[in-house]
Design a protein around this motif. Structure first.
Motif, PDB file in Angstrom:
ATOM      1  N   TYR A   1       0.820  -1.206   0.000  1.00 54.42           N
ATOM      2  CA  TYR A   1       0.000   0.000   0.000  1.00 54.42           C
ATOM      3  C   TYR A   1       0.859   1.264   0.000  1.00 54.42           C
ATOM      4  O   TYR A   1       0.327   2.377   0.020  1.00 54.42           O
ATOM      5  CB  TYR A   1      -0.904   0.023   1.233  1.00 54.42           C
TER       6      TYR A   1
ATOM      7  N   PRO B   1      -7.791  -4.536  -0.819  1.00 55.25           N
ATOM      8  CA  PRO B   1      -8.397  -3.199  -0.836  1.00 55.25           C
ATOM      9  C   PRO B   1      -9.815  -3.122  -0.288  1.00 55.25           C
ATOM     10  O   PRO B   1     -10.267  -2.041   0.102  1.00 55.25           O
ATOM     11  CB  PRO B   1      -8.382  -2.836  -2.327  1.00 55.25           C
TER      12      PRO B   1
ATOM     13  N   GLU C   1     -10.075  -3.779 -10.205  1.00 49.26           N
ATOM     14  CA  GLU C   1      -9.364  -3.241  -9.050  1.00 49.26           C
ATOM     15  C   GLU C   1      -8.448  -4.272  -8.401  1.00 49.26           C
ATOM     16  O   GLU C   1      -7.271  -3.990  -8.121  1.00 49.26           O
ATOM     17  CB  GLU C   1     -10.377  -2.731  -8.025  1.00 49.26           C
TER      18      GLU C   1
ATOM     19  N   PHE D   1      -4.303  -4.316  -8.287  1.00 45.41           N
ATOM     20  CA  PHE D   1      -3.647  -4.279  -6.982  1.00 45.41           C
ATOM     21  C   PHE D   1      -2.753  -5.498  -6.782  1.00 45.41           C
ATOM     22  O   PHE D   1      -1.661  -5.392  -6.227  1.00 45.41           O
ATOM     23  CB  PHE D   1      -4.690  -4.201  -5.870  1.00 45.41           C
TER      24      PHE D   1
END
Length: 441
Positions: free
Chosen positions: A145, A174, A193, A197
């Protein structure tokens, strides 16, 4: 009365307020202090005051009659037990007016804590080829992150004799949040997404390996050759969420990121199946999940069913042609709602495929002896050929019974209290090496 460490937190200890007790343990005081009349006594030997466990059930505060030598090692003390309640920042148990009594024989040491790790070098040497089957060591979660930097993991591995870690990204990261004391999905992911990630996380795993001169293991031969002097990584994904229903991404991860272990589900009921910690929505394994298992078998990827429901595991066992892994859990005879623990039948479904169940160091007492006891209980159910270790390091919400790989020799010594050298080697890596080789064949 003889007080044992496993009594702490139990009625036997709590009812002993004001009673004279004897206890055996290892002392620690402030930095640089070798003699003191006020120190902490612990269930396990530790290296320094900075390593005192946060768990109050693994520590007793000692107020002694006189200055005692803290460098002499294990102590046997007698004193008045106080159960401390209502004092802010106080340890729960205090031994007052304490004094040393007698010597500590090996028999008495074992009686105080049957699984305690004896400081015997021959017993404490970690077997070659040791493998942690599930970990986030090196701070891989926070670093993904951008919140923190990667930490040294190769150093503690060399110190503790650990050859290989299955280093896991968190595919549903996430959208996961802590709710009601447990991890839960907070929302639905946006299209693409979790895929994007996960690519960031896979890159971090490779950054860690490259920066710490750790090899990426891609074959059974490379795993067999791995040594603690040059630790190595097996690229792992905790959750198949990055696939987003597209099986071609499994081939991509295999080729681009050298993925060799895939956990089907995590904390989100996903396209592959149901999880233990949320209501079932698929009835177990989905058709897509079955297809993913078949493709993992073809490519040479270990299939991990941790977090999956018993129904998912039974369906996976009927689909796979290779041994299954359940990388990190513990045994329960009476499962509570949303538990991550598994029943004996759940474990036996894994063993029936020739697979392995990994025991994690989540216990009511954060002591290595309690970790070993969890391993013993699972061995009693499915046999020594089907159990391993999965520490979930830096992925646990609470304290760990094995917070550092440097402590692995203590776990080795605890296991040697029951198992011979060959059996201990199986539990600490040999069983995993077997299913890895079978999965990649």
């Amino acid at each position: 009365m003889r007080l044992r460490w496993r009594d702490l937190g139990m009625p036997r200890a709590d009812r002993s307020h004001g009673v004279t007790v004897e206890v055996i343990g290892w002392p620690t005081a402030a930095w640089g202090v070798s003699r003191s009349d006020h120190f902490l006594l612990m269930a396990e030997a530790n290296c320094c005051a900075g390593c005192v466990p946060a768990n109050p059930l693994a520590v007793i505060e000692v107020q002694a009659r006189e200055l005692l030598d803290l460098d002499a090692g294990v102590m046997r003390l007698s004193g008045t037990l106080q159960v401390v309640e209502g004092e802010r920042d106080a340890w729960r148990y205090r031994l007052c007016d304490a004094r040393p009594v007698g010597g500590v024989t090996r028999r008495r040491l074992l009686a105080a804590s049957p699984l305690v790790c004896l400081p015997v070098p021959a017993m404490a040497q970690t077997p070659p080829g040791a493998v942690d089957m599930h970990t986030h060591a090196g701070n891989i979660i926070r670093a993904s992150y951008g919140r923190d930097t990667l930490l040294d993991v190769a150093g503690p591995m060399r110190t503790g004799g650990l050859a290989v870690i299955c280093l896991a990204i968190v595919a549903d990261g996430p959208i996961i949040q802590v709710s009601s004391g447990r991890l839960r999905p907070g929302r639905e992911p946006r299209p693409g997404e979790l895929y994007e990630f996960s690519k960031t996380q896979f890159a971090k795993v490779h950054d860690l390996a490259r920066g710490q001169s750790m090899a990426i293991i891609r074959s059974a031969a490379e795993l067999r050759a791995a040594q603690a002097s040059q630790p190595a990584v097996i690229v792992t994904s905790e959750g198949g969420d990055f696939l987003e229903g597209k099986i071609e991404r499994l081939d991509e991860a295999y080729q681009r990121w050298q993925l060799r272990q895939l956990q089907l589900t995590h904390y989100r009921p996903n396209e592959l199946g149901d999880i233990q910690t949320e209501p079932a929505v698929h009835g177990g394994l989905t058709p897509f999940g079955a297809d993913v298992i078949r493709r993992c078998n073809q490519l040479g990827i270990v299939v991990d069913v941790a977090h999956g429901t018993y129904e998912l595991v039974k369906a996976a066992a009927s689909v796979t042609t290779k041994p299954l892994l359940l990388s990190h859990t513990g045994l329960t005879q009476r499962p509570s709602p949303w538990t991550r623990l598994i029943t004996p039948d759940h474990a036996k479904a894994i063993a029936a495929t020739g697979g392995v169940v990994g025991i994690w160091p989540v216990n009511s007492i954060a002591a290595i002896s309690s970790y070993a006891e969890g391993i013993f209980r699972m061995v009693d159910q499915i046999g020594v050929d089907h159990v391993g270790i999965g520490t979930d390091q830096l992925g646990l919400l609470g304290p760990s019974s094995l917070p550092s790989y440097a402590d692995l020799p203590q776990l080795t010594a605890a296991l040697r209290a029951r198992f011979n050298l060959d059996e201990t080697a199986k539990l600490l890596g040999g069983n995993y090496q077997r299913i890895f080789a079978a999965s990649l064949a």
